[in-house]
Design a protein around this motif. Structure first.
Motif, short mmCIF file in Angstrom:
data_model
loop_
_atom_site.label_atom_id
_atom_site.label_comp_id
_atom_site.label_asym_id
_atom_site.label_seq_id
_atom_site.Cartn_x
_atom_site.Cartn_y
_atom_site.Cartn_z
N ALA A 1 36.36 5.21 70.42
CA ALA A 1 35.62 6.05 70.87
C ALA A 1 35.82 7.14 71.76
O ALA A 1 35.74 8.32 71.97
CB ALA A 1 34.22 5.40 71.57
N ASN B 1 32.05 1.66 78.68
CA ASN B 1 30.73 2.45 77.70
C ASN B 1 31.29 3.76 77.47
O ASN B 1 31.38 4.43 78.37
CB ASN B 1 29.42 2.49 78.84
N PRO B 2 31.38 4.18 76.37
CA PRO B 2 31.86 5.34 75.94
C PRO B 2 30.93 6.54 76.31
O PRO B 2 31.24 7.62 76.71
CB PRO B 2 31.79 5.10 74.43
N SER B 3 29.76 6.13 76.54
CA SER B 3 28.68 7.26 77.00
C SER B 3 28.84 7.65 78.39
O SER B 3 29.13 8.79 79.02
CB SER B 3 27.30 6.70 77.05
N GLU C 1 25.64 6.95 70.15
CA GLU C 1 26.49 5.73 69.74
C GLU C 1 26.54 6.13 68.15
O GLU C 1 27.37 5.45 67.27
CB GLU C 1 25.57 4.81 69.95
N ASN C 2 25.39 6.43 67.48
CA ASN C 2 25.33 6.41 66.16
C ASN C 2 25.25 8.16 65.64
O ASN C 2 24.10 8.67 65.78
CB ASN C 2 24.18 5.64 65.45
N TYR C 3 26.32 8.53 65.13
CA TYR C 3 26.41 9.92 64.92
C TYR C 3 25.25 10.42 63.62
O TYR C 3 24.66 11.49 63.79
CB TYR C 3 27.68 10.35 64.27
N ASN D 1 34.19 3.22 64.88
CA ASN D 1 34.09 4.33 65.86
C ASN D 1 32.73 5.22 65.19
O ASN D 1 33.05 6.07 64.44
CB ASN D 1 35.03 4.89 66.37
N GLN D 2 31.64 4.89 65.31
CA GLN D 2 30.46 5.59 64.73
C GLN D 2 29.88 6.52 65.89
O GLN D 2 28.89 7.32 65.80
CB GLN D 2 29.44 4.82 64.26
N TRP D 3 30.53 6.96 66.98
CA TRP D 3 29.83 7.81 67.89
C TRP D 3 30.21 9.26 67.41
O TRP D 3 31.10 9.41 66.77
CB TRP D 3 30.66 7.65 69.07
#
Length: 509
Positions: free
Chosen positions: A45, A88-90, A119-121, A410-412
């Motif tokens: 991510a 945390n990717p955020s 987190e979920n595109y 990676n679904q970000w």
């Protein structure tokens, strides 16, 4: 209309692998081998976010972590450490990759207020298509005198929603949820939490107070609810004139053909004036905005509507044709011939909820049309964005048909700001909002019925058209500033999305 950015060489924008140093001491062997096991792939991510932001981000040159000489390649230990610095990717996206210095300089222009990571595109994509979990109640939130308790005022009800079958309407007031009084500290959990069901505790204005009235309205959110942005379209006859009125609440591509039909009806009725009501329109797709502007002014495909300004790296590899878009003579997706009114003046109702693609229409038309702005100062967002996912084969662009190619680990999805759209006069500096020609805030105790000629903002606009503009007498509460609204946590609130106008980057090896 569709413009293509130049392709970029891989050497200019992609990391080059670095040779590992094999000269290590035996007693350090175990520790170094362990470190070498970590690669960019271990932080998919963060790596994806960095790759996109380093190329496309509008403020790339102003973010030290995005400097082109910051790291020496994807195998650089410093780069790996950087990716690992935020678990945390955020946090990685917002803290390390975005430009946010407004607090230090006190200038909205020096801050990224709108880039988004999720987190979920799919949640991001659905939001851009007007699909969400909704009970259908749209509202504004206001503070009370004690600055602790708050109340909400219903602005409109979405058709075919759960609320549309309940006893609740525009102008209704609520001050509690599930028996709890709404406060500054709990309203997010109560109104914007994961609960699919809640009950609004209704209230009334009583002097300067808001008092509960014991009425309750139970509401249920509908998953994957789709909102039609064409809320009202009608023709108003006044003083021998036919006036087209369109309340349009979001620029959504799925309704472009229906929007074109509305303008066809206006054209067939040979309307004399047009009122566009953008008071609750936070933006959307740029191609839909181009269609709207063209339907107002004309299908002058040789005349410039907007010019996109990217970061210096992108602009250095672009020509004028790559960043300019003219008016259009067809809808963008179906290529249906566009109905246009060829107007020289348009009246636009816009408020503090009006942003992005709505402002683009207003600013883009200004060099060609007399735009009469009625209402309030707008949000002030000239920046545009695009949707990116972890699919290197498309340059990380989400294309709408590459779901199966997105990294399953990676679904970000991210929606970063890529640049600013300026009009044919080169103007885009309205970060503090577009100023109304006739100022009138909504009166929370007299909202009126949307689309009716005595609704205050529409009534003022009609009086301007007739030349009988009257002064408005408002009570003090009318000027109370709303601090939040029902779309404040929408993933694409205030969006201006350039999908369809950008060609994905592809490396040349």
């Amino acid at each position: 209309m569709k413009k293509y950015l130049l392709l970029f060489l891989a050497t200019g924008f992609l990391f080059i692998s670095c040779k590992n140093d094999d000269n290590i001491f035996p007693d350090e062997q175990e520790e170094v081998v362990e470190e070498e096991l970590k690669t960019a792939a271990d932080y998919p991510a963060q790596n994806f976010m960095y790759q996109v932001m380093n190329i496309w981000y509008f403020w790339q040159a102003d973010v030290p972590n995005l400097a082109d000489d910051k790291f020496q390649g994807s195998n650089d230990p410093d780069y790996i450490s950087f990716l690992a610095s935020e678990s945390n990717p955020s946090d990685f996206f917002y803290n390390d990759l975005t430009f946010n210095h407004a607090e230090s300089v006190g200038d909205a222009a020096a801050s990224d207020r709108f880039s988004v990571a999720v987190e979920n595109y799919k949640d991001l994509v659905n939001s851009l298509q007007g699909i969400s979990s909704s009970n259908g109640v749209e509202f504004q939130l206001y503070g009370t005198e004690n600055d602790i308790d708050i109340y909400g005022v219903v602005t409109y009800i979405l058709p075919n929603s759960d609320a549309s079958s309940k006893e609740i309407m525009r102008g209704d007031v609520f001050n509690g949820v599930d028996g709890q009084t709404l406060t500054r500290s709990n309203y997010i959990d109560l109104l914007f939490g994961d609960n699919a069901n809640y009950t609004l505790n209704m209230a009334d204005f009583s002097g300067e107070s808001v008092i509960g009235n014991a009425k309750e309205v139970a509401l249920t959110k509908i998953e994957n609810f789709s909102e039609n942005p064409i809320y009202i379209n009608k023709i108003i006859e006044q003083n021998g004139k036919k006036i087209g009125y369109l309340m349009y609440n979001s620029f959504l591509a799925a309704y472009d053909d229906q929007l074109n039909t509305v303008f066809g009806e206006f054209k067939a009725e040979n309307i004399d004036e047009l009122i566009l009501d953008f008071r609750y329109n936070g933006g959307g797709r740029v191609t839909s905005a181009i269609q709207m502007a063209s339907a107002v002014y004309g299908t002058e495909t040789d005349q410039l509507l907007l010019r996109a300004r990217y970061n210096d790296k992108i602009m250095a590899n672009s020509e004028a044709a790559d960043v300019e878009d003219n008016f259009t003579d067809t809808t963008f997706d179906s290529k249906t011939a566009l109905n246009t009114l060829n107007l020289k003046k348009v009246y636009i109702i816009a408020t503090g909820r009006t942003a992005s693609s709505s402002e683009l229409v207003m600013n883009g038309l200004a060099p060609y049309v007399d735009v009469v702005h009625v209402g309030e100062l707008t949000v002030g967002k000239s920046e545009f964005s695009n949707t990116f996912v972890d699919d290197p084969s498309t340059g990380y662009f989400y294309t709408g048909n590459n779901d199966s190619d997105i990294n399953p680990d990676n679904q970000w999805g991210i929606q970063p700001l890529l640049g600013k759209n300026e009009n044919a006069d080169g103007f885009s500096d309205y970060e503090n909002g577009l100023v109304p020609d006739y100022e009138l805030p909504e009166d929370v105790e007299n909202l009126g019925v949307l689309g009716e000629i005595d609704e205050p903002l529409l009534a003022l606009t009609l009086s301007i058209i007739s030349g009988n503009t009257a002064k408005r007498s408002l009570n003090p509460r009318s000027f109370t500033n709303s601090f939040a609204h029902s779309r404040i946590f929408s993933l694409t609130n205030n969006a201006m999305v350039m999908d369809g106008l950008l060609k994905p980057l592809k490396s040349e090896n």
